[in-house]
Scaffold this active site. Structure first.
Site, PDB file in Angstrom:
ATOM      1  N   GLY A   1       4.148  -5.794   0.028  1.00 36.50           N
ATOM      2  CA  GLY A   1       3.232  -5.801  -1.114  1.00 36.50           C
ATOM      3  C   GLY A   1       3.915  -5.359  -2.395  1.00 36.50           C
TER       4      GLY A   1
ATOM      5  N   ARG B   1       6.276 -11.157   3.443  1.00 35.62           N
ATOM      6  CA  ARG B   1       6.062 -10.227   4.554  1.00 35.62           C
ATOM      7  C   ARG B   1       6.752 -10.654   5.856  1.00 35.62           C
ATOM      8  NH1 ARG B   1       2.849  -6.069   3.384  1.00 35.62           N
ATOM      9  NH2 ARG B   1       1.246  -6.244   1.783  1.00 35.62           N
TER      10      ARG B   1
ATOM     11  N   ASP C   1       8.005  -0.155   7.411  1.00 38.11           N
ATOM     12  CA  ASP C   1       8.446  -1.165   8.372  1.00 38.11           C
ATOM     13  C   ASP C   1       9.708  -1.885   7.898  1.00 38.11           C
ATOM     14  OD1 ASP C   1       6.516  -0.652  10.201  1.00 38.11           O
ATOM     15  OD2 ASP C   1       5.128  -2.214   9.504  1.00 38.11           O
TER      16      ASP C   1
ATOM     17  N   LYS D   1       9.576   1.780  -1.218  1.00 44.06           N
ATOM     18  CA  LYS D   1       8.538   1.140  -2.026  1.00 44.06           C
ATOM     19  C   LYS D   1       7.198   1.137  -1.302  1.00 44.06           C
ATOM     20  CE  LYS D   1       6.867  -2.175  -0.798  1.00 44.06           C
ATOM     21  NZ  LYS D   1       6.265  -3.350  -0.151  1.00 44.06           N
ATOM     22  N   THR D   2       6.136   1.397  -1.928  1.00 39.91           N
ATOM     23  CA  THR D   2       4.759   1.050  -1.551  1.00 39.91           C
ATOM     24  C   THR D   2       3.783   1.865  -2.385  1.00 39.91           C
ATOM     25  OG1 THR D   2       3.026   0.919   0.126  1.00 39.91           O
ATOM     26  CG2 THR D   2       4.664   2.645   0.486  1.00 39.91           C
TER      27      THR D   2
ATOM     28  N   ASP E   1       1.007   2.553  -1.451  1.00 39.92           N
ATOM     29  CA  ASP E   1       0.198   3.345  -0.515  1.00 39.92           C
ATOM     30  C   ASP E   1       0.654   4.801  -0.431  1.00 39.92           C
ATOM     31  OD1 ASP E   1      -0.937   0.927  -0.091  1.00 39.92           O
ATOM     32  OD2 ASP E   1      -0.570   0.825   2.056  1.00 39.92           O
TER      33      ASP E   1
HETATM   34  P1  FBP Z   1       3.029  -2.568   1.439  1.00 40.46           P
HETATM   35  O1  FBP Z   1       2.761  -1.577   2.539  1.00 40.46           O
HETATM   36  O2  FBP Z   1       3.812  -3.732   1.882  1.00 40.46           O
HETATM   37  O3  FBP Z   1       3.622  -1.886   0.236  1.00 40.46           O
HETATM   38  O4  FBP Z   1       1.633  -3.140   0.940  1.00 40.46           O
HETATM   39  C1  FBP Z   1       0.570  -2.302   0.670  1.00 40.46           C
HETATM   40  C2  FBP Z   1      -0.699  -3.010   0.296  1.00 40.46           C
HETATM   41  O5  FBP Z   1      -0.824  -3.089  -1.107  1.00 40.46           O
HETATM   42  C3  FBP Z   1      -1.892  -2.293   0.920  1.00 40.46           C
HETATM   43  O6  FBP Z   1      -2.366  -1.286   0.062  1.00 40.46           O
HETATM   44  C4  FBP Z   1      -2.866  -3.409   1.171  1.00 40.46           C
HETATM   45  O7  FBP Z   1      -3.681  -3.136   2.272  1.00 40.46           O
HETATM   46  C5  FBP Z   1      -1.975  -4.577   1.470  1.00 40.46           C
HETATM   47  O8  FBP Z   1      -0.760  -4.336   0.805  1.00 40.46           O
HETATM   48  C6  FBP Z   1      -2.554  -5.887   1.038  1.00 40.46           C
HETATM   49  O9  FBP Z   1      -1.737  -6.901   1.518  1.00 40.46           O
HETATM   50  P2  FBP Z   1      -1.595  -8.340   0.861  1.00 40.46           P
HETATM   51  O10 FBP Z   1      -0.724  -8.182  -0.337  1.00 40.46           O
HETATM   52  O11 FBP Z   1      -0.894  -9.132   1.902  1.00 40.46           O
HETATM   53  O12 FBP Z   1      -2.951  -8.810   0.502  1.00 40.46           O
END
Ligand code: FBP
Length: 548
Positions: free
Chosen positions: A78, A142, A173, A199-200, A202
């Site tokens: 993400g 992803r 991951d 990175k994230t 979250d």
């Molecule tokens: P990452 O863990 O890859 O950084 O992504 C986090 C996130 O933004 C979450 O907060 C959310 O649940 C998810 O990605 C949404 O995924 P997508 O971008 O595939 O809709």
């Protein structure tokens, strides 16, 4: 490309670097490291990259002589604000050491490496993206890099382009996979180093040596700005309860940080719900009591923050979802022939007694989402479940019941919001712009000093940037063994909200007051230019964690 006035001004911003990185550096080696647990198993799985020492870069009197190298970079998962600055820091670091070095970006995430989809990142291109949000310079994806076949496909193109180091910018991951790849290339003697960057949005990739993942700061500031605006509206009209769901697939760090910034009436923390073994009805009753209490004082308005991952932390829902996943995986065909109007009763008749009762208690729309929307692995897509609506509907039902019993006499009108994508590509705050640039720059130094299987680390970030400490952490140090898809695997330990940690304790101390009073804070938009106390504040989470 047309640019806004702010974009033009922001492009000229020179991110701050730790003082130690401004001149020539040398490596200061720390003690050998160990994984957080399961040391024996992880050591066996990573014979070439386990136990490496911590690295810190310190000033050195004389500059080194660095050969020109080719490096690859991948954005994984993400989007998170600051990714472009990691790349520009990496680029500047490489070019400073040797202007003949080259940087290649793999397109649309790890899949670009496997499919040999890449582009060279030149200075003209990099300049277009400095201090901007998004991952659009090369895109993200992803695809999981986990099989030897993928590693070998990747090696083909790395060899062809003469790339001797790969930087993977990703979450827990992706960094786990970066470490597996580092070990594989080292074991095969392929001469390709692999470095990770945390990175994230979250905020769940953090530990003793990684203070925060990049993007968390900016995303939380954007969400807090809009929640603040909603709270002002809420306190002006005094007629709505706003149910606001916040991104964060699993951990509740974003909801907690926003709560600390805006002082809402209610914020649910998934980790607490799980620890207290709360049922969905317990959560609903908790919210309804606060609504009723405020109504008794004439306040028929308020704000509720809900973490995206909540549903999976409610033990009864977790068990229901697990049974539904298994059931629908086996009976997908049969289920697809059941008429829509009968599907709910069909599921109720098939589930075990407890799960069937929980399922029957859910509003129609959520029950449907739980059975229909599944990801390619057969799992419910929790982020698509409208938890904010689920909770507000159930609170409304409870309040109606209390009204009949004469226990509540207020008005309950609701509005719903989901904030996630709005913040993931925002222009990075000064904190993220500086932090990311430093992470990328540090990655270039880890490469130049021959490291592999390391994550770029920048610490002491609640102090002014020139006092930040840059170095590298062996990724194996963050690992433990966890069950994934039924098999025990070495993975980076995911950092959930700690209920004995200072950020949660601060929130827990204040939440009853915030529930009763209307003590909203309105943080306003991120400021990029101006006094440092306005522009350079790190998150409340980080400040509390570091005792500031
Ligand atoms: P990452 O863990 O890859 O950084 O992504 C986090 C996130 O933004 C979450 O907060 C959310 O649940 C998810 O990605 C949404 O995924 P997508 O971008 O595939 O809709």
């Amino acid at each position: 490309m047309t640019k806004s006035a702010l974009q033009i001004a922001r492009a000229a911003y020179q991110p701050k670097l730790p003082a130690a990185l401004k001149g020539a550096v040398k490596v200061k080696e720390g003690e050998p490291t160990q994984s957080v647990s399961n040391q024996g198993e992880i050591c066996k799985l990573f014979p070439n990259t386990y136990g490496l020492p911590l690295i810190e870069f310190v000033p050195s009197g004389k500059g080194g002589d660095y050969p020109a190298i080719n490096v690859g970079v991948i954005l994984s998962g993400g989007q998170a604000p600051g990714g472009h600055n990691v790349i520009s820091g990496l680029f500047d670091g490489l070019k400073r050491m040797n202007p003949a070095s080259r940087l290649y970006g793999f397109i649309l995430g790890p899949g670009g490496l496997v499919d040999h989809n890449y582009m060279e990142l030149t200075s003209d291109l990099i300049d277009e993206y400095r201090n901007t949000g998004g991952f659009d310079i090369i895109g993200s994806g992803r695809t999981k890099l986990e099989t030897e076949e993928q590693f070998e496909k990747g090696y083909e193109i790395l060899k062809e382009l003469g790339i001797s180091a790969l930087v993977i910018i990703g979450g827990d991951d992706s960094n786990t996979n970066a470490c597996v790849l580092a070990e594989y290339y080292k074991a095969k003697n392929y001469g390709v180093q692999v470095i990770g960057c945390p990175k994230t949005i979250d905020g769940d990739l953090k530990n003793e040596m990684i203070e925060t993942s990049f993007g968390f700061d900016t995303a939380c500031k954007v969400y807090s700005e809009v929640i603040g605006n909603i709270q002002r509206d809420c306190n002006s009209a005094r007629k709505y309860w706003h149910f606001i769901k916040l991104m964060g697939r699993s951990a509740s760090h974003i909801a907690l940080e926003c709560a600390l910034q805006v002082q809402p009436n209610i914020c649910i923390i998934s980790e607490e719900v799980e620890a207290k073994n709360m049922s969905l009805d317990d959560v609903v009753t908790y919210i309804a009591r606060i609504v009723a209490d405020r109504a008794s004082r004439g306040d028929n308005f308020g704000t509720v923050l809900i973490p995206e991952g909540l549903i999976e932390f409610i033990p009864a829902m977790k068990s229901l979802i697990a049974e539904l996943n298994d059931f629908l995986a086996c009976y997908a065909e049969e289920f697809s022939h059941i008429k829509k109007s009968h599907q709910r009763d069909y599921i109720i008749s098939k589930l075990s007694k407890n799960n069937s009762a929980v399922y029957a208690s859910l509003p129609e729309s959520v029950a449907r989402q739980l059975t229909l929307d599944r990801d390619p692995h057969g799992n419910v897509q929790v982020s698509q479940i409208e938890t904010e609506k689920l909770l507000s509907e159930m609170v409304a039902t409870k309040l109606a019941q209390w009204k009949e019993e004469g226990k509540y006499n207020g008005k309950f009108a609701t509005q719903h919001h989901f904030f996630g994508y709005e913040g993931r590509c925002a222009a990075p705050s000064n904190y993220d712009a500086d932090y990311c640039y430093s992470l990328g720059y540090t990655a270039s130094l880890l490469i130049a000093n021959g490291m592999t299987g390391y994550m770029s680390s920048v610490r002491n970030t609640t102090a002014p940037a020139d006092q930040w400490v840059a170095g590298g952490v062996p990724i194996t140090m963050m690992m433990n063994m966890e069950r994934r898809n039924g098999v025990m695997k070495p993975v980076i330990h995911k950092a959930l909200v700690e209920l004995d940690g200072k950020p949660f304790l601060k929130f827990a101390e204040m939440r009853d007051t915030w529930a009763k009073t209307t003590d909203y804070v309105y943080p306003g938009p991120i400021q990029y230019f101006g006094p440092t106390e306005v522009c350079d504040q790190p998150t409340k989470t980080l400040q509390l964690e570091q005792g500031k």
